[in-house]
Design an enzyme around this catalytic site. Structure first.
Site, short mmCIF file in Angstrom:
data_model
loop_
_atom_site.label_atom_id
_atom_site.label_comp_id
_atom_site.label_asym_id
_atom_site.label_seq_id
_atom_site.Cartn_x
_atom_site.Cartn_y
_atom_site.Cartn_z
CB SER A 1 24.60 -26.67 -12.09
OG SER A 1 24.34 -25.38 -11.72
CG HIS B 1 23.04 -17.16 -11.61
ND1 HIS B 1 24.24 -17.68 -12.05
CD2 HIS B 1 22.14 -18.17 -11.69
CE1 HIS B 1 24.05 -18.95 -12.38
NE2 HIS B 1 22.80 -19.28 -12.18
NE ARG C 1 21.15 -19.59 -16.60
CZ ARG C 1 20.64 -20.79 -16.78
NH1 ARG C 1 21.17 -21.84 -16.17
NH2 ARG C 1 19.59 -20.96 -17.56
CD GLU D 1 14.34 -21.75 -2.68
OE1 GLU D 1 14.84 -22.89 -2.55
OE2 GLU D 1 14.71 -20.95 -3.56
I1 8IG Z 1 21.18 -26.71 -7.87
O1 8IG Z 1 16.94 -25.88 -3.78
C1 8IG Z 1 19.75 -25.69 -6.91
N1 8IG Z 1 19.45 -24.45 -7.25
N2 8IG Z 1 16.26 -21.64 -5.35
N3 8IG Z 1 16.61 -23.77 -4.54
C2 8IG Z 1 16.91 -22.78 -5.43
N4 8IG Z 1 17.85 -22.90 -6.36
C3 8IG Z 1 18.48 -24.07 -6.42
C4 8IG Z 1 18.23 -25.14 -5.56
C5 8IG Z 1 17.23 -24.98 -4.57
N5 8IG Z 1 19.04 -26.15 -5.90
#
Ligand code: 8IG
Length: 278
Positions: free
Chosen positions: A45, A100, A98, A199
């Site tokens: 991204s 995930h 990608r 999180e």
């Molecule tokens: I864009 O704050 C993005 N990807 N784990 N935490 C996690 N992945 C992310 C975050 C984030 N922002």
């Protein structure tokens, strides 16, 4: 007795993920007319524009048409593979597809693009992502070099008793080279969480306490597979948001995407300049 059938070749535990990657690489060579690629880039991204800036695209393939690649999980995640001729004459494979870990298809599918890149001949793997920042000084839109990682997925792309050294996983040489393009680039330790939830503030504090600076959901597992394949790795995160609890407002996926869009031109040209210096 009939054999069980699997809808995806990598899902069969008896299949060989490296043989499947070799098949995919042969298909890429045939479709692009490029026998061997030198460099591979996974554009996460915020980084997609770099594909247009690094050189001349000589072929674009729908990733799904290549063995082992699935459909994109998210609208807006481009599912293409591009072969790009760099000004240096080197060939880059740009991976805009990608898988995930949080998609739940297993770690073999997550690292298939990296293994395929290695099988096309690439010896340098550039892994980029959008991520959350733990350092308060990192404003959304800040690009950061990954210096090391903490893999919090409790999983590995390695199978069996395969012991791979991860010292200097994120090449110090390539980080120095990136800083020769932009001297004030910060670096930090990337913590890969499973996701797809962001999180909790307590988890972010844990990540900070154990030495993390960046939180994300993609790159650590890919880097391990790239190292297993013998590639030299450059990892870069675009900080699109401060991690939960570090920023005082709740995280919004839309804001995260917008921050990525706003920074895209700047960081993509930065990446293009880094690639030009490889
Ligand atoms: I864009 O704050 C993005 N990807 N784990 N935490 C996690 N992945 C992310 C975050 C984030 N922002």
């Amino acid at each position: 007795m009939s054999q069980p059938t699997f809808s995806h070749p990598l899902d069969d535990p008896a299949s060989d993920p490296f043989a499947i990657a070799a098949t995919a690489a042969a298909e890429i060579a045939e479709r692009t007319g490029v026998e061997k690629h030198d460099i591979a880039l996974t554009l996460g991204s915020g980084w997609a524009k770099a594909a247009d800036l690094i050189g001349e695209t000589t072929a674009t393939i729908t990733a799904q048409d290549i063995t082992g690649f699935g459909a994109p999980a998210l609208a807006g995640h481009v599912g293409t593979l591009r072969s790009v001729l760099l000004p240096s004459g080197k060939r880059a494979l740009v991976i805009g597809a990608r898988t995930h870990y949080y998609e739940g298809h297993g770690v073999r599918r997550v690292v298939h693009s990296v293994r395929t890149a290695a099988a096309t001949g690439a010896t340098t793997m550039i892994l980029t992502n959008g991520a959350g920042g733990i350092r308060e000084t990192w404003k959304p839109g800040t690009p950061v070099l990954i210096s090391d990682h903490i893999n919090l997925t409790a999983d590995s792309p390695l199978e069996g008793a395969t012991f791979v050294d991860l010292t200097d996983l994120y090449s110090a040489r390539l980080r120095d080279l990136a800083r020769s393009v932009q001297s004030d680039l910060d670096e930090g330790v990337y913590c890969q969480f499973r996701g797809p939830h962001y999180e909790t503030p307590a988890e972010v504090q844990m990540a900070k306490t154990i030495g993390g600076h960046i939180v994300g959901m993609s790159t650590a597992l890919e880097a391990i597979a790239a190292r297993q394949a013998g590639m030299e790795i450059l990892g870069m995160s675009l900080i699109t948001n401060l991690a939960a609890g570090i920023q005082k407002t709740p995280l919004s996926h839309e804001e995260v995407i917008q921050a990525g869009k706003d920074a895209e031109s700047t960081i993509s040209s930065l990446l293009a300049r880094i690639v030009a210096s490889l």
